[in-house]
Design an enzyme around this catalytic site. Structure first.
Site, PDB file in Angstrom:
ATOM      1  N   ASP A   1      13.005  -4.519   8.847  1.00  0.00           N
ATOM      2  CA  ASP A   1      11.822  -3.852   8.303  1.00  0.00           C
ATOM      3  C   ASP A   1      11.388  -2.727   9.241  1.00  0.00           C
ATOM      4  O   ASP A   1      11.065  -2.973  10.409  1.00  0.00           O
ATOM      5  CB  ASP A   1      10.701  -4.885   8.134  1.00  0.00           C
ATOM      6  CG  ASP A   1       9.541  -4.387   7.309  1.00  0.00           C
ATOM      7  OD1 ASP A   1       9.293  -3.165   7.281  1.00  0.00           O
ATOM      8  OD2 ASP A   1       8.849  -5.227   6.700  1.00  0.00           O
TER       9      ASP A   1
ATOM     10  N   HIS B   1      11.823  -3.704   4.063  1.00  0.00           N
ATOM     11  CA  HIS B   1      10.463  -4.074   3.677  1.00  0.00           C
ATOM     12  C   HIS B   1      10.385  -4.588   2.239  1.00  0.00           C
ATOM     13  O   HIS B   1       9.339  -5.075   1.833  1.00  0.00           O
ATOM     14  CB  HIS B   1       9.554  -2.852   3.852  1.00  0.00           C
ATOM     15  CG  HIS B   1       8.098  -3.163   3.864  1.00  0.00           C
ATOM     16  ND1 HIS B   1       7.538  -4.087   4.720  1.00  0.00           N
ATOM     17  CD2 HIS B   1       7.063  -2.675   3.122  1.00  0.00           C
ATOM     18  CE1 HIS B   1       6.234  -4.152   4.508  1.00  0.00           C
ATOM     19  NE2 HIS B   1       5.915  -3.316   3.546  1.00  0.00           N
TER      20      HIS B   1
ATOM     21  N   SER C   1       2.858  -7.070   2.460  1.00  0.00           N
ATOM     22  CA  SER C   1       2.444  -6.004   3.370  1.00  0.00           C
ATOM     23  C   SER C   1       0.918  -5.920   3.454  1.00  0.00           C
ATOM     24  O   SER C   1       0.261  -6.853   3.917  1.00  0.00           O
ATOM     25  CB  SER C   1       3.076  -4.689   2.918  1.00  0.00           C
ATOM     26  OG  SER C   1       2.968  -3.696   3.902  1.00  0.00           O
ATOM     27  N   PHE C   2       0.316  -4.830   3.030  1.00  0.00           N
ATOM     28  CA  PHE C   2      -1.135  -4.726   2.884  1.00  0.00           C
ATOM     29  C   PHE C   2      -1.680  -5.922   2.106  1.00  0.00           C
ATOM     30  O   PHE C   2      -2.715  -6.505   2.451  1.00  0.00           O
ATOM     31  CB  PHE C   2      -1.456  -3.404   2.172  1.00  0.00           C
ATOM     32  CG  PHE C   2      -2.729  -3.372   1.385  1.00  0.00           C
ATOM     33  CD1 PHE C   2      -3.924  -3.006   1.992  1.00  0.00           C
ATOM     34  CD2 PHE C   2      -2.739  -3.660   0.023  1.00  0.00           C
ATOM     35  CE1 PHE C   2      -5.110  -2.958   1.254  1.00  0.00           C
ATOM     36  CE2 PHE C   2      -3.906  -3.610  -0.715  1.00  0.00           C
ATOM     37  CZ  PHE C   2      -5.099  -3.264  -0.086  1.00  0.00           C
TER      38      PHE C   2
ATOM     39  N   SER D   1       0.803  -1.226   0.000  1.00  0.00           N
ATOM     40  CA  SER D   1       0.000   0.000   0.000  1.00  0.00           C
ATOM     41  C   SER D   1       0.835   1.275   0.000  1.00  0.00           C
ATOM     42  O   SER D   1       0.387   2.318   0.486  1.00  0.00           O
ATOM     43  CB  SER D   1      -0.945   0.004   1.217  1.00  0.00           C
ATOM     44  OG  SER D   1      -0.201   0.015   2.428  1.00  0.00           O
TER      45      SER D   1
END
Length: 283
Positions: free
Chosen positions: A231, A259, A110-111, A41
């Site tokens: 991260d 990340h 992630s998202f 995101s």
């Protein structure tokens, strides 16, 4: 429908399909077992921007589907300006239906990890195996890095600062990348959509993207968890929690990695995912 047709002028533009009522831009590249790639995101992100190296490296073995989620990239924005996990899940299911895919492997960043978990939880028959990387989806305290990412205000310097939060290896964050992502973030309507997704206070959106412990413990699918030790956006603790809660799971932690697991550790990422998705019995 396979292949890899993309717009000549803009590699982020692929094919278009109505996915559960959302006009969705997506890439469909390679041959073999279908793998759904769900991006993160960050501002200016798209399926192609997130997964370009993965598409290059995995397409000889798998059919890779990389959509732009609603409000991101070149997909449609929410007509009412409201973005929810349920709407994004409807888009993913609609994409599988439109492409007549009963079951896929899912890789979520992630998202996108939260969305991969959502698909496995609410539509378990549509998922074969599950991969998450730096995943949202369980409760954690909002990090300064994630607060900065979701609170992005358009500007090249702001974009460069966010790219540096993502990467452990700062040499990856050059002027070209910052310029490219900045331009993507200011296309008409993109920043307006992004600003509507995760307005302050942002801890509530961490919670909105989280699933219950009972839901995650009920996931039966073989699951590979990937996370960068360093991260600054999503803490390693999220994947440690997923490892505890998902019985049929394993975790690989990359040292000196932020990340961007799929970029900073592209070769290892490709090997791990290929072995996991390609093996007869991953565990």
């Amino acid at each position: 429908m396979t292949g890899g047709a993309t717009g000549e002028a803009d590699p982020e533009i692929g094919r278009s399909v109505d996915a559960g009522g959302v006009v969705t831009n997506y890439h469909d590249v390679g041959q073999g077992r279908p793998v759904l790639l769900v991006h993160g995101s960050g501002p200016g992100v798209s399926g192609w921007a997130n997964w370009r190296l993965t598409i290059r490296d995995l397409s000889p073995r798998f059919r890779l589907l990389a959509p732009d989620m609603m409000g991101f990239g070149h997909s449609a924005h929410a007509a009412d300006g409201v973005y929810t996990r349920e709407k994004w899940l409807g888009q993913l299911v609609g994409l599988l239906d439109a492409l007549e895919l009963d079951r896929v492997d899912v890789v979520g960043n992630s998202f996108g990890g939260s969305m991969a978990l959502a698909l496995a939880i609410h539509h378990p028959d549509r998922v074969r195996r599950l991969v998450t990387m730096g995943s949202v989806g369980v409760p954690f305290e909002l990090t300064a890095g994630l607060d900065a990412v979701w609170g992005y205000r358009p500007g090249i310097e702001d974009m460069r600062a966010i790219m540096k939060i993502f990467a452990y290896d700062q040499s990856l964050v050059g002027d070209d990348l910052a310029e490219l992502r900045y331009r993507a973030s200011v296309r008409p309507g993109v920043q307006e959509a992004y600003a509507a997704m995760f307005p302050a206070p942002r801890q509530r959106w961490v919670e909105a993207m989280s699933h219950t412990e009972a839901e995650i413990r009920a996931i039966p699918h073989p699951t590979l968890l990937l996370h960068g030790r360093d991260d600054l956006v999503i803490p390693l603790s999220t994947s440690l929690t997923l490892l505890e809660w998902i019985e049929n799971s394993r975790l690989h932690v990359f040292g000196r990695c932020g990340h961007w697991t799929q970029i900073e550790r592209a070769d290892e990422f490709t090997r791990l995912v290929t072995d996991f998705l390609g093996s007869a019995d991953p565990y």
